[in-house]
Design a protein around this motif. Structure first.
Motif, PDB file in Angstrom:
ATOM      1  N   GLN A 132       0.835  -1.197   0.000  1.00 35.73           N
ATOM      2  CA  GLN A 132       0.000   0.000   0.000  1.00 35.73           C
ATOM      3  C   GLN A 132       0.870   1.247   0.000  1.00 35.73           C
ATOM      4  N   GLU A 133       0.412   2.247  -0.749  1.00 34.97           N
ATOM      5  CA  GLU A 133       1.113   3.517  -0.796  1.00 34.97           C
ATOM      6  C   GLU A 133       0.546   4.450   0.275  1.00 34.97           C
ATOM      7  N   PRO A 134       1.395   5.047   1.126  1.00 38.81           N
ATOM      8  CA  PRO A 134       0.868   5.989   2.122  1.00 38.81           C
ATOM      9  C   PRO A 134       0.300   7.229   1.437  1.00 38.81           C
ATOM     10  N   MET A 135      -0.632   7.849   2.075  1.00 40.91           N
ATOM     11  CA  MET A 135      -1.280   9.065   1.596  1.00 40.91           C
ATOM     12  C   MET A 135      -2.222   8.820   0.426  1.00 40.91           C
ATOM     13  N   ALA A 136      -2.284   7.591  -0.114  1.00 42.17           N
ATOM     14  CA  ALA A 136      -3.181   7.332  -1.245  1.00 42.17           C
ATOM     15  C   ALA A 136      -4.628   7.512  -0.816  1.00 42.17           C
ATOM     16  N   ALA A 137      -5.003   6.954   0.294  1.00 45.30           N
ATOM     17  CA  ALA A 137      -6.331   7.131   0.875  1.00 45.30           C
ATOM     18  C   ALA A 137      -6.166   6.982   2.377  1.00 45.30           C
ATOM     19  N   MET A 138      -6.164   8.092   3.084  1.00 50.08           N
ATOM     20  CA  MET A 138      -5.874   8.068   4.507  1.00 50.08           C
ATOM     21  C   MET A 138      -7.050   7.491   5.282  1.00 50.08           C
ATOM     22  N   LEU A 139      -6.736   6.850   6.406  1.00 49.99           N
ATOM     23  CA  LEU A 139      -7.756   6.280   7.256  1.00 49.99           C
ATOM     24  C   LEU A 139      -8.515   7.391   7.973  1.00 49.99           C
ATOM     25  N   SER A 140      -9.815   7.208   8.136  1.00 48.09           N
ATOM     26  CA  SER A 140     -10.645   8.253   8.736  1.00 48.09           C
ATOM     27  C   SER A 140     -11.688   7.611   9.636  1.00 48.09           C
ATOM     28  N   GLY A 141     -12.538   8.457  10.236  1.00 50.04           N
ATOM     29  CA  GLY A 141     -13.583   7.961  11.117  1.00 50.04           C
ATOM     30  C   GLY A 141     -12.991   7.422  12.412  1.00 50.04           C
ATOM     31  N   VAL A 142     -13.461   6.251  12.831  1.00 50.55           N
ATOM     32  CA  VAL A 142     -12.943   5.592  14.029  1.00 50.55           C
ATOM     33  C   VAL A 142     -11.796   4.675  13.625  1.00 50.55           C
TER      34      VAL A 142
END
Length: 326
Positions: A128-138
């Motif tokens: 996985q590439e960092p910053m591609a789709a950041m984790l959000s929510g909980v």
């Protein structure tokens, strides 16, 4: 796609190559040299020509260079037939806790060295590439430690050491490898092998992978608290046997990420048995990929892994550096 369809429809390299082309080039043939899309033609030998043309060769109308579907992918320069690669992809994707190189070596009829190199290239493809789709929510965060039990002889030697102080004894995780995971509720997980679980090591990992407005949940450890600040942070106290509570309709727990750790440890212990620390990050990529695609079928997961192959290359010498003086 399942084992039966792969055996029937893609039993030879030419049929598998057509399948690879369809999946890797869904919008038309892409030249790996100049990036031109849909402007290449398949080379075919003339009936009276004495110079044969290798199967699957294309020529770009722009840069006039020749290439195949494996150029610029993890399959480049591989002498293993593409139908064997397709079978390996499906077996790795359909096995919930992974499949060892020894098992692939026996099932596919390739050497152990080839099978080992194959699975490492597939693990590299799904990184996985960092910053591609950041984790959000909980987002739940926790650390775990990978490694077997300490040998009895080592424990005995340590216990009988003359003049040993209490602080000289190895801790329960002193010779194990630390894994830090971030898991979004009902979403993806991202795991990292870290040398030490400290706020300084974890802070940049969290910044690259988790949105600033995410709500973080951890256990009662103090290390993560320093790495997460100033994000909103909730904790559960495992020492007092608290494993979950509800606050305003939201469950405060780390049970989801610990469930992922159970799959990871059972795979490492029961399937792979031994993992070199220098390769642990690729095993984590494999387990992350399977977990993140848990809601789709094995066939769809296999196609997704295949589509991640272009643009990545892993050489054997990168995995096993040459020994000095050899």
């Amino acid at each position: 796609m399942n084992l039966n369809s792969i055996a029937n429809l893609y039993s030879d390299p030419d049929a598998a190559r057509l399948f690879f082309e369809k999946q890797c080039w869904p919008d038309g043939v892409v030249c790996p040299f100049c990036g031109l899309v849909g402007e290449a033609y398949r080379l075919k030998a003339k009936p009276d020509s004495k110079s044969p043309v290798r199967a699957g060769v294309w020529k770009c109308k722009g840069c006039r260079k020749q290439f195949t579907v494996t150029k610029g992918t993890i399959f480049e320069d591989s002498h293993i037939p593409l139908n064997t690669w397709l079978m390996a992809i499906h077996l790795l994707c359909a096995s919930k806790k992974g499949m060892s190189a020894h098992q692939l070596h026996r099932m596919l009829g390739v050497t152990y060295k080839s099978a080992w190199f194959m699975v490492h290239r597939l693990r590299y493809a799904v990184t996985q590439e960092p910053m591609a789709a950041m984790l959000s929510g909980v987002v739940e965060m926790d650390e775990t430690y990978i490694g077997g039990k300490r040998r009895a002889s080592k424990r005995k030697t340590q216990a009988t050491k003359i003049g040993a102080r209490e602080k000289d004894y190895l801790g329960p995780v002193a010779d194990k490898k630390a894994v830090f995971s971030m898991l979004q509720r009902n979403g993806d997980v991202r795991s990292h092998h870290v040398q030490r679980v400290t706020a300084a090591n974890l802070r940049p990992i969290i910044s690259l992978n988790v949105e600033a407005g995410a709500r973080i949940m951890t256990d009662s450890g103090t290390v993560l608290h320093g790495a997460i600040h100033p994000r909103k942070h909730d904790q559960v106290n495992h020492r007092s046997e608290e494993y979950g509570r509800y606050e305003r309709g939201i469950c405060i727990s780390t049970n989801t990420v610990e469930g992922f750790f159970s799959l990871l440890k059972r795979g490492i212990t029961g399937i792979y048995h031994h993992v070199g620390s220098q390769h642990l990050h690729r095993y984590l990529s494999e387990f992350d990929f399977r977990y993140n695609t848990r809601k789709i079928t094995d066939g769809e997961r296999s196609v997704m892994m295949l589509r991640k192959a272009p643009g990545k290359r892993l050489m054997y010498r990168q995995l096993v550096p040459a020994r000095s003086g050899a």
